[in-house]
Design an enzyme around this catalytic site. Structure first.
Site, mmCIF file in Angstrom:
data_model
loop_
_atom_site.group_PDB
_atom_site.id
_atom_site.type_symbol
_atom_site.label_atom_id
_atom_site.label_comp_id
_atom_site.label_asym_id
_atom_site.label_seq_id
_atom_site.Cartn_x
_atom_site.Cartn_y
_atom_site.Cartn_z
ATOM 1 N N SER A 44 0.794 -1.231 0.000
ATOM 2 C CA SER A 44 0.000 0.000 0.000
ATOM 3 C C SER A 44 0.828 1.285 0.000
ATOM 4 C CB SER A 44 -0.948 0.015 1.205
ATOM 5 O OG SER A 44 -0.236 0.160 2.411
ATOM 6 N N LYS A 104 -0.086 4.256 7.075
ATOM 7 C CA LYS A 104 -0.518 5.029 5.915
ATOM 8 C C LYS A 104 -0.003 6.453 6.054
ATOM 9 C CE LYS A 104 -3.275 1.554 4.653
ATOM 10 N NZ LYS A 104 -3.038 0.708 3.459
#
Length: 250
Positions: A44, A104
């Site tokens: 990701s 993230k």
């Protein structure tokens, strides 16, 4: 009858136990208050953080909450000490719907409006600067490789980093407006079409300030194919020596 040798052996065993307990206490203090290691198991954040990278997250940067401690052992309401996360930083947190740590990039701050339009990020109605830089092959944790387009994205505060996309027509490339609640943050991966992040409200959603664990700072180890780092016999040819001991922002 207890001999001198027996007493000496018992003394050595006891000293070893004391040393081990002290080491565990020191490790627990460091993990709880200073730094906590995390591995990168998914694609990701590629190409900035690769599968098999290991990073240290600083606990003290954002201060402390119950999520800062093992098993949430210390009941803290909100956060104490530290500062709030800043746009563009990479952070470790636990989403409300999940029971595992995610990592993230901070994209939306409390009160922001976030939207994706044809793969272009918009913050408070304004498009974020994005410049195409090339293409590469991206491989995910299942070994599936695809060609991606790379861009340099620059947030309103000047934070700049590389993102990559398969296309501008993916599931989260066109979205409704996300309105970030007070004391919450909107988190996204840099590998935009291969990231489960705040764009999925049911899986990640808005992240409360209390759920932050730490700010990712340093990449201290990296190995290909997500191999176990303790298996030193796999190191030759697999350890990415050029990615060791670098800031995650380089």
């Amino acid at each position: 009858m207890t001999t001198k040798a027996t007493k000496s052996a018992k003394s050595e065993i006891w000293e070893t136990i004391v040393v081990l307990v002290q080491a565990l206490i020191i490790a627990l203090v460091i993990r709880s208050f200073l730094w906590q290691p995390f591995s990168i198991p998914t694609a990701s954040l590629q190409s900035n953080l690769l599968i098999g990278d290991y990073v240290l997250a600083s606990k003290y940067t954002y201060g402390y909450s119950s999520y800062s401690f093992p098993f949430k052992a210390v009941p803290i309401n909100g956060r104490i000490f530290g500062r709030t996360p800043e746009r563009g930083e990479i952070a470790v947190f636990e989403p409300v719907p999940q029971k595992e740590a995610y990592i993230k990039r901070v994209i939306g701050l409390p009160g922001d409006e976030i939207q994706m339009k044809n793969g272009l990020l918009h913050i408070n109605g304004e498009p974020v600067a994005k410049e195409r830089t090339g293409t590469r092959i991206d491989t995910d944790s299942n070994g599936i490789s695809v060609e991606v387009i790379t861009y340099q994205e620059t947030l309103p505060n000047g934070a700049s980093y590389e993102v990559q996309e398969i296309s501008d027509t993916g599931a989260f490339d066109n979205t409704a407006v996300y309105r970030v609640p007070a004391d919450h943050y909107f988190m996204m991966g840099d590998n935009r079409d291969r990231s489960l992040d705040s764009r999925s409200l049911s899986s990640v959603g808005y992240v409360p300030i209390s759920n932050f664990i730490g700010k990712a700072e340093v990449r201290y180890f990296s190995i290909k194919d997500n191999l176990n780092p303790w298996a030193v016999w796999n190191w030759p040819g697999n350890v990415r020596w050029d990615r060791m001991f670098e800031s995650v922002y380089q």
